[in-house]
Design a protein around this motif. Structure first.
Motif, mmCIF file in Angstrom:
data_model
loop_
_atom_site.group_PDB
_atom_site.id
_atom_site.type_symbol
_atom_site.label_atom_id
_atom_site.label_comp_id
_atom_site.label_asym_id
_atom_site.label_seq_id
_atom_site.Cartn_x
_atom_site.Cartn_y
_atom_site.Cartn_z
ATOM 1 N N GLY A 276 60.534 -35.205 -38.727
ATOM 2 C CA GLY A 276 61.036 -36.568 -38.799
ATOM 3 C C GLY A 276 59.967 -37.562 -38.384
ATOM 4 O O GLY A 276 58.772 -37.236 -38.342
ATOM 5 N N PRO A 277 60.358 -38.779 -38.052
ATOM 6 C CA PRO A 277 59.386 -39.818 -37.719
ATOM 7 C C PRO A 277 58.557 -39.454 -36.485
ATOM 8 O O PRO A 277 59.104 -39.026 -35.463
ATOM 9 C CB PRO A 277 60.239 -41.055 -37.452
ATOM 10 C CG PRO A 277 61.581 -40.757 -37.978
ATOM 11 C CD PRO A 277 61.728 -39.284 -38.022
ATOM 12 N N LEU A 278 57.255 -39.666 -36.601
ATOM 13 C CA LEU A 278 56.310 -39.350 -35.535
ATOM 14 C C LEU A 278 55.571 -40.624 -35.155
ATOM 15 O O LEU A 278 55.000 -41.296 -36.015
ATOM 16 C CB LEU A 278 55.328 -38.282 -36.019
ATOM 17 C CG LEU A 278 54.386 -37.655 -35.011
ATOM 18 C CD1 LEU A 278 55.159 -36.875 -33.949
ATOM 19 C CD2 LEU A 278 53.421 -36.714 -35.723
ATOM 20 N N ALA B 188 61.864 -46.194 -37.789
ATOM 21 C CA ALA B 188 62.231 -44.782 -37.625
ATOM 22 C C ALA B 188 63.722 -44.548 -37.862
ATOM 23 O O ALA B 188 64.114 -43.502 -38.393
ATOM 24 C CB ALA B 188 61.837 -44.295 -36.232
ATOM 25 N N ARG B 189 64.557 -45.528 -37.503
ATOM 26 C CA ARG B 189 66.000 -45.389 -37.729
ATOM 27 C C ARG B 189 66.326 -45.267 -39.211
ATOM 28 O O ARG B 189 67.363 -44.732 -39.568
ATOM 29 C CB ARG B 189 66.749 -46.582 -37.133
ATOM 30 C CG ARG B 189 66.971 -46.476 -35.662
ATOM 31 C CD ARG B 189 67.873 -47.621 -35.145
ATOM 32 N NE ARG B 189 67.793 -47.642 -33.704
ATOM 33 C CZ ARG B 189 66.898 -48.335 -33.010
ATOM 34 N NH1 ARG B 189 66.005 -49.093 -33.629
ATOM 35 N NH2 ARG B 189 66.899 -48.283 -31.696
ATOM 36 N N THR B 190 65.475 -45.764 -40.079
ATOM 37 C CA THR B 190 65.718 -45.632 -41.516
ATOM 38 C C THR B 190 65.392 -44.218 -42.003
ATOM 39 O O THR B 190 65.704 -43.872 -43.139
ATOM 40 C CB THR B 190 64.889 -46.648 -42.338
ATOM 41 O OG1 THR B 190 63.502 -46.317 -42.256
ATOM 42 C CG2 THR B 190 65.119 -48.071 -41.842
ATOM 43 N N GLU B 191 64.755 -43.433 -41.138
ATOM 44 C CA GLU B 191 64.324 -42.089 -41.504
ATOM 45 C C GLU B 191 65.105 -40.985 -40.788
ATOM 46 O O GLU B 191 65.218 -39.875 -41.290
ATOM 47 C CB GLU B 191 62.832 -41.908 -41.162
ATOM 48 C CG GLU B 191 61.893 -42.900 -41.826
ATOM 49 C CD GLU B 191 61.787 -42.690 -43.317
ATOM 50 O OE1 GLU B 191 61.931 -41.537 -43.778
ATOM 51 O OE2 GLU B 191 61.549 -43.680 -44.028
ATOM 52 N N SER B 192 65.591 -41.268 -39.573
ATOM 53 C CA SER B 192 66.181 -40.214 -38.745
ATOM 54 C C SER B 192 66.924 -40.833 -37.565
ATOM 55 O O SER B 192 66.948 -42.048 -37.393
ATOM 56 C CB SER B 192 65.064 -39.288 -38.230
ATOM 57 O OG SER B 192 65.575 -38.275 -37.385
ATOM 58 N N HIS B 193 67.481 -39.957 -36.743
ATOM 59 C CA HIS B 193 68.169 -40.386 -35.526
ATOM 60 C C HIS B 193 67.306 -40.202 -34.275
ATOM 61 O O HIS B 193 67.782 -40.362 -33.161
ATOM 62 C CB HIS B 193 69.477 -39.602 -35.374
ATOM 63 C CG HIS B 193 69.243 -38.134 -35.191
ATOM 64 N ND1 HIS B 193 68.955 -37.294 -36.249
ATOM 65 C CD2 HIS B 193 69.213 -37.373 -34.081
ATOM 66 C CE1 HIS B 193 68.766 -36.065 -35.790
ATOM 67 N NE2 HIS B 193 68.914 -36.087 -34.486
ATOM 68 N N GLN B 194 66.029 -39.827 -34.485
ATOM 69 C CA GLN B 194 65.139 -39.675 -33.334
ATOM 70 C C GLN B 194 63.701 -39.977 -33.717
ATOM 71 O O GLN B 194 63.342 -39.964 -34.891
ATOM 72 C CB GLN B 194 65.240 -38.264 -32.737
ATOM 73 C CG GLN B 194 64.636 -37.169 -33.588
ATOM 74 C CD GLN B 194 64.763 -35.803 -32.930
ATOM 75 O OE1 GLN B 194 65.697 -35.549 -32.174
ATOM 76 N NE2 GLN B 194 63.837 -34.917 -33.217
ATOM 77 N N LEU B 195 62.897 -40.270 -32.687
ATOM 78 C CA LEU B 195 61.473 -40.545 -32.844
ATOM 79 C C LEU B 195 60.728 -39.587 -31.931
ATOM 80 O O LEU B 195 61.060 -39.468 -30.750
ATOM 81 C CB LEU B 195 61.175 -41.998 -32.465
ATOM 82 C CG LEU B 195 59.731 -42.482 -32.571
ATOM 83 C CD1 LEU B 195 59.201 -42.352 -34.001
ATOM 84 C CD2 LEU B 195 59.623 -43.930 -32.090
ATOM 85 N N THR B 196 59.724 -38.913 -32.482
ATOM 86 C CA THR B 196 58.953 -37.904 -31.751
ATOM 87 C C THR B 196 57.537 -38.408 -31.538
ATOM 88 O O THR B 196 57.001 -39.153 -32.352
ATOM 89 C CB THR B 196 58.928 -36.582 -32.560
ATOM 90 O OG1 THR B 196 60.283 -36.166 -32.792
ATOM 91 C CG2 THR B 196 58.180 -35.481 -31.839
ATOM 92 N N LEU B 197 56.931 -37.966 -30.444
ATOM 93 C CA LEU B 197 55.521 -38.247 -30.193
ATOM 94 C C LEU B 197 54.900 -37.062 -29.472
ATOM 95 O O LEU B 197 55.600 -36.187 -28.967
ATOM 96 C CB LEU B 197 55.346 -39.535 -29.376
ATOM 97 C CG LEU B 197 55.936 -39.581 -27.966
ATOM 98 C CD1 LEU B 197 55.015 -38.957 -26.920
ATOM 99 C CD2 LEU B 197 56.226 -41.014 -27.584
#
Length: 169
Positions: free
Chosen positions: A87-89, A118-127
Motif C-alpha cells: 500500500g502507500p509508502l 494515501a487515503r485514496t489508496e488504502s486505510h493505512q500509511l507505511t514507512l
C-alpha cells in the motif's frame, strides 16, 4: 510575514534544481535517513532530478515541497504504492532544522497532505525509518505511527535495519 510562513505544493520537473539541492541538504543532515549516499546523489544528472520532480505530477503517487515566500525549500515528503500488499509508502521525508517542531507545524502540514493522498489508496500509511534515527521515530510516534515489529536491512549498510511503522488512516 511570520517567521514560519510557507506554502505547500506538488513538485514538477521544472523544480529539478531545487529538488537536487534539497536532496543534498537532506542527506547531509541525516545520512542514514535515505536510500542513497551523498556520493550517489552527487552523480545524478539533470534527467534524474527532472524525473524526481515529475513525481509530483504523477497519478501513481505524491511529491510535495514546503516553500517559504523567499523561495527557500524547507521541507519535502513523498509517497507511492510499491505494490498492492504494501500500500502507500511514505518516503523522502525532510524538514529543515530551523522549521522542525510542533510550534512550526510544517511536518504536520506536509504529512496531512500525504495522508490525504494515501487515503485514496488504502486505510493505512507505511514507512521505514533507520533504527538509529531516534528523532524521526519519536516524531512519527507522536503523529500516530506505530512500529509493526518488522524490519528490513538498510540498503547502504545491511548490518543495520530500517524499522517498519504504520499509521491507520
Amino acid at each position: 510575514m511570520g517567521a514560519y510562513e510557507f506554502s505547500i505544493r506538488s513538485t514538477d520537473d521544472s523544480d529539478w534544481r531545487e529538488i537536487r539541492d534539497v536532496r543534498l541538504e537532506m542527506i547531509r543532515d541525516t545520512p542514514t535517513g535515505y536510500a542513497e549516499s551523498l556520493e550517489e546523489a552527487l552523480r545524478h544528472e539533470e534527467a534524474e532530478w527532472r524525473m524526481r520532480g515529475h513525481r509530483g505530477a504523477s497519478d501513481q503517487g505524491i511529491a510535495i515541497a514546503a516553500i517559504t515566500e523567499s523561495g527557500r525549500w524547507v521541507g519535502t515528503m513523498a509517497g507511492f504504492v510499491p505494490d498492492p500488499e504494501t500500500g502507500p509508502l511514505l518516503v523522502g521525508v525532510y524538514v529543515a532544522p530551523d522549521y522542525r517542531g510542533s510550534k512550526v507545524g510544517l511536518t504536520d502540514a506536509l504529512l496531512t497532505a500525504v495522508e490525504d493522498w494515501a487515503r485514496t489508496e488504502s486505510h493505512q500509511l507505511t514507512l521505514h525509518v533507520h533504527e538509529d534515527n531516534v528523532r524521526a521515530r519519536k516524531a512519527y510516534e507522536n503523529r500516530g505511527f506505530a512500529a509493526t515489529g518488522h524490519s528490513v536491512p538498510y540498503n547502504l549498510d545491511p548490518s543495520r535495519n530500517e524499522l517498519e511503522m504504520v499509521k491507520k488512516l
